[in-house]
Design an enzyme around this catalytic site. Structure first.
Site, short mmCIF file in Angstrom:
data_model
loop_
_atom_site.label_atom_id
_atom_site.label_comp_id
_atom_site.label_asym_id
_atom_site.label_seq_id
_atom_site.Cartn_x
_atom_site.Cartn_y
_atom_site.Cartn_z
CB SER A 108 -0.75 -0.36 1.45
OG SER A 108 -1.77 -1.12 1.38
CG HIS A 129 -12.96 1.05 3.08
ND1 HIS A 129 -12.20 -0.62 2.52
CD2 HIS A 129 -12.24 1.38 3.96
CE1 HIS A 129 -11.40 -0.83 3.54
NE2 HIS A 129 -11.00 0.20 4.13
CB CYS A 179 -10.38 1.57 0.28
SG CYS A 179 -10.98 1.15 -0.76
#
Lengths: 646, 379
Positions: free
Chosen positions: A327, A370, A383
């Site tokens: 991420s 989400h 997300c």
């Protein structure tokens, strides 16, 4: 009675004639001898004089003192230590065995070392000094000197050998020296006669290797007169060499040592970069090894231990290791998309917990999804679906371009061994290297830093530094050579939209400082020192559909080498960024739990210059932190000693 | 033969003999010996010991012996020539059986107070004996085959015995020295021409045979000859000595490196630096000037001897003087040719300069004979 034989008449004249002839022949032969001498001594004299000098004079090299390596505060990282050794001259010793017997009563020398020395002595001429033992303590030398009368032929000598006082803490960056080998000679195109000196030490890895030419210096020479047996009669003259140049690194030895200690027990890498000038304050890789072992000649056991350790102590993970960034790559994808305008910061994307692209289902880490989510929230909560969506809009080539702009997928020119170039994949790369067409699924994988993307902790720190400053920060490891400052690494503007960058930093701030941010638990609470960051957890295994249906196995239940890599990148203070820190913990589990606390602790050390107040930590953690601090401080004793000496 | 037969009334007697000594030769010999002392002092690293002091003592002894020999009338020496030669042969034979082995060759007999090298002695007694032989032989018989064969045997017997020791240098000196006396005595040219032609032919045949079916020597013998002739083929073995000697000699240059400054000998690059190769040290330290000076001294000794011989009407005296002079010449010429690389290394010392007892004593006694011939010249 015979008449006296008076030599007269013909026979006497013949004798005189022949005597004259003989005399003439003899004169002729003498003439030839004289001519021969004249031609040798007058005409060819220079030639023979040269041969005589070659016979008589040997030129010996004087190895120069190797340049020292310091940290940014002048703490010595690599020094030349006086190395005491005992040497013995066989012909002066008389009874070799008895003398050695007496020596071993004074100084503890292993039997096999002794045997080797005796063998060498017997092999060589009796006047050649042979080293009996190396690396003696000063007390031993004193003992030998006091007992000199009882130890004929034995002398204590002093030489220089490399010593790394901080040992493991700087091993991966500074590297080590070792005796030049045949392999080295075959590999390097270097005519330096110094390399022909037996056991001459050259840099093998790290800065020692990459900056060998600055560090080595130039050989001095001494001309000595030797006799026919090679015995040194006297020194004729000597020309001192040029000592190697001293090098100051940008490393902060204390911070470096702290980072190493903080990562103790993990297989991890961490990089701290100064945002004002690109100085690398720390490049830590754990576990590490003791470089001094290599200088002395590493034992087979130590070598095997280092090589068989699954944590790979010899690898400089911070610069050599490449990992899927997970991420932490989302900043790149988002910046590419926002810069291109394919999505506005406020625009929302719906996250149902998964996205189907080209018949493949890509999951968000949050199975429930989400819901509708914009850029800010997507980064804060990490997300995945948001990025699955925007990456398809902007395309992999733009993402790769942004990655390279931020310093990923490119090799940074640093004097460390095997600096990794990582990989920012694009369509052309896949076609060229893999021979396949780029597929949309590849883009989706890359958008969250999986798939083909590979980055090193160093690259992640540079990426973070560039996002934090908006400028092309280039890393600098060498602060000065021989007192001459190297150019700093603060470059031009990246040319990105400042507005977008500000939003990016704001979102990264919330990752750490917002209650729902993924790194909230590892925040800094001191005012003016707050840290912005991004967590990353990258898979090293494929999660099958069945496993997903069953529920993804928790990291703790997996064998170590199948657990996720934990990553965290950060910069601080948010208001006026001074440092960027990137941490990768191999198979550490989650970025927020394994990497973020390490990054936060290192960041605080950097921000407070080694003395962060407990108040800067979240209150719940303080007891644990205080305990940890004590433990680490104990490990920093070597740095303290170095500081005291400096 | 008696004293009276010799026109003794014209021969100086008593102390007057001293006036008639060949003084230039004595001075030249002393000068040469002094060169030797200097060099022995130098090669010892500036020390009287271990070589210079014994050498000076021996030279003193030798000079005394020379004067004693010089005072004894020349006809006495002629009369004992046969006995002396016979004694030398016996001693050579004794070496064969009782001799000590030195430097890999059987050369000397330990007499307790000195080591006697019969081969050195033979160099002089052979010349003496041949001179006496031709003095005795009527000149008209000189070239008759039987009277030629006889002296050839006298030469070959000791030569063979010396060669067996093995001492090639002395053997060559005996052969050449003896032949020279025969030549001077007037043996016909044709004999020499035949021997030389046969020798050259034999050598050529041996070399021509190499590699053919009728090869006269074994391969290893040829290889040994190769190394002997050109030591450069074997730079670390036999060639080492001669190479280092040439380096020393050449590096002396015109004026040399200066007394005691020769690096080649001081650093032990030179072999046999105090004996056979002493000339190289001299050449290194005193250069071409020093080498030429020594050579000049040697030539002058020869010249004075030749003049003395030619002016002497006595056949024995002339032949003996010329024989000694030639032996002396062969000594230094072979030695110098050897160290300058013109001739193979055969182990001949530099006369009066090289360290060594027997050679010096024998040479000085030989010059005593020359002096005796000079003093007792019929005037």
């Amino acid at each position: 009675m015979k008449k006296p034989q008076r030599d007269s008449g013909e026979s006497a004249r013949r004798l005189s004639r022949r005597a004259m002839l003989l005399g003439t022949v003899q004169l002729g032969i003498v003439g030839v001898l004289g001519w021969r001498m004249q031609s040798m001594q007058v005409e060819q004299a220079d030639q023979f004089r040269l041969l005589a000098e070659e016979n008589r004079i040997n030129i010996r090299l004087i190895p120069p003192a190797r340049g020292l390596i310091f940290d940014r505060n002048g703490l010595p990282l690599a020094e030349n230590e006086q190395n005491y050794r005992v040497v013995m001259v066989r012909e002066d010793a008389g009874d070799v065995e008895e003398t050695l017997q007496r020596l071993t009563q004074l100084v503890d020398i292993p039997q096999d070392t002794l045997d080797r020395a005796v063998e060498e002595m017997n092999r060589r001429s009796p006047f050649v000094p042979v080293t009996i033992a190396d690396r003696l303590k000063w007390e031993d030398v004193a003992k030998i000197n006091i007992n000199a009368p009882a130890l004929p032929g034995i002398t204590a000598e002093v030489g220089l050998s490399r010593h790394y006082a901080l040992g493991e803490d700087i091993a991966h960056v500074v590297g080590y020296v070792g005796p030049v080998s045949d392999y080295d000679l075959s590999r390097i195109d270097d005519q330096d006669p110094l390399l022909q000196i037996p056991k001459f030490q050259i840099g093998k890895t790290g800065v020692e290797n990459k900056l060998e030419h600055s560090l080595r210096g130039a050989a001095g020479t001494k001309r000595i007169e030797v006799n026919a047996l090679g015995r040194v009669m006297r020194e004729l003259d000597r020309q001192e060499g040029t000592p190697g140049k001293d090098i100051q690194l940008t490393l902060d030895a204390r911070l470096q040592a702290y980072a190493q200690a903080r990562m103790d027990g993990e297989s991890a890498g961490a990089v701290v970069i100064d945002l004002e000038d690109g100085d690398l304050r720390a490049i830590a890789s754990a576990p590490a090894f003791n470089p001094n072992l290599f200088v002395r000649g590493i034992s087979v056991k130590d070598w095997t231990d280092l090589n068989e350790n699954i944590y790979r102590p010899l690898a400089a993970k911070a610069a050599q290791g490449t990992y899927p960034p997970g991420s932490t790559f989302k900043m790149v994808t988002a910046l590419a998309a926002l810069e291109e305008g394919v999505i506005s910061p406020e625009e929302t994307v719906y996250c149902p917990g998964h996205t189907d692209v080209a018949d493949i289902r890509f999951h968000c880490w949050k199975r429930a999804g989400h819901g509708n989510i914009n850029f800010h929230e997507s980064l804060k909560q990490s997300c995945d679906c948001y990025y699955y969506e925007i990456c398809q809009r902007v395309g992999i080539d733009k993402i790769a371009e942004m990655a390279r702009k931020l310093g990923l997928g490119a090799k940074h020119d640093l004097p460390i061994s095997a600096v990794a170039s990582g990989l920012a994949p694009d369509k052309a790369w896949k076609r060229e290297v893999r021979g396949e067409d780029w597929r949309i699924g590849d883009t989706v994988n890359a958008s969250i830093g999986q798939g083909y993307v590979l980055t090193s902790p160093l690259q992640l720190a540079i990426m973070t530094a560039r996002i934090a400053t908006g400028r092309i920060v280039t890393p600098r490891l060498v602060k000065s050579i021989d007192g001459i400052e190297e150019p700093t690494g603060l470059g031009e503007s990246l040319g990105l939209n400042e507005n977008i960058l500000r939003r990016m930093r704001q979102s990264m701030n919330d990752v750490s400082n917002h209650r729902r941010g993924t790194a909230y638990r590892s925040r800094i609470i001191a005012d003016g020192m707050r840290m912005a960051g991004k967590t990353g957890t990258s898979q090293v295994r494929r999660i099958t559909a069945e496993e997903r249906a069953r529920g993804v196995t928790r990291n703790a239940d997996l064998p170590w080498e199948r657990r996720d890599h934990a990553l965290f990148v950060s910069f601080a203070p948010v208001e006026n960024p001074r440092f960027a820190v990137a941490v990768v913990v191999e198979h550490g589990g989650g970025g927020s739990t394994a990497a973020a606390p390490i990054a936060r602790d290192i960041m605080l050390q950097a921000l407070y210059d080694g003395d962060p107040p407990l108040e800067a930590y979240p209150s719940a953690d303080r007891d644990r932190i205080a305990e940890q601090q004590e433990r680490i401080n104990a490990r920093l004793a070597s740095v303290k000693q170095a500081q005291d000496r400096a | 033969m008696s004293y009276l037969e010799y026109n003794a009334k014209y021969v100086p007697t008593g102390f007057r003999k001293l006036i008639y000594l060949n003084w230039p030769v004595i001075l030249l010999i002393t000068a040469v010996a002094c060169f030797g002392f200097l060099m022995l002092y130098s090669v010892a690293g500036g020390s009287m010991n271990p070589w210079m002091e014994p050498q000076v003592k021996r030279f003193g002894l030798g000079m005394a012996l020379m004067l004693v020999v010089a005072m004894v009338p020349i006809w006495f020496w002629r009369n004992v020539a046969g006995v002396a030669f016979g004694l030398s042969l016996l001693l050579l034979l004794a070496v064969e059986f009782f001799g000590a082995v030195g430097m890999g060759a059987q050369r000397w007999i330990d007499l307790g107070f000195m080591r006697l090298q019969p081969s050195e002695l033979t160099k002089i007694t052979l010349v003496m004996f041949l001179a006496a032989y031709y003095d005795w032989l009527p000149p008209n018989k000189t070239s008759r085959p039987f009277w030629v064969l006889l002296p050839v045997l006298f030469i070959l017997i000791p030569t063979y015995m010396v060669l067996r020791q093995p001492d090639l240098g002395t053997a060559i000196l005996l052969l050449l020295g003896g032949s020279t006396v025969m030549f001077l005595a007037g043996v016909h040219w044709a004999y020499f021409a035949t021997v030389i032609a046969a020798g050259v032919g034999g050598i050529v045949a041996v070399f021509e045979s190499r590699g053919t079916t009728w090869q006269l020597l074994k391969d290893y013998q040829f290889r040994r000859i190769d190394t002997f002739i050109d030591p450069a083929n074997d730079p670390l073995g036999a060639g080492y000595h001669i190479t280092q000697a040439k380096i020393a000699l050449g590096s002396g240059g015109l004026t040399g490196r200066g007394f005691m400054q020769g690096t080649q000998s001081r650093l032990n690059f030179l072999p046999e630096k105090h004996t056979d190769f002493i000339f190289t040290t001299l050449a290194e330290e005193f250069g071409f000037v020093g080498a030429a000076a020594l050579l000049t001294l040697y030539i002058l000794i020869i010249v004075f001897c030749v003049v003395s011989a030619i002016t002497n009407r006595d056949r024995f005296a002339s032949l003996l003087t010329l024989g000694v002079a030639t032996t002396f010449f062969l000594f230094f010429a072979v030695n110098m040719a050897m160290v300058t690389g013109l001739a193979p290394v055969v182990g001949v010392p530099l006369p009066l300069v090289s360290y060594g007892g027997s050679a010096m004593l024998v040479l000085l006694v030989a010059f005593g004979l020359v002096q005796s011939a000079h003093v007792h010249k019929p005037r």
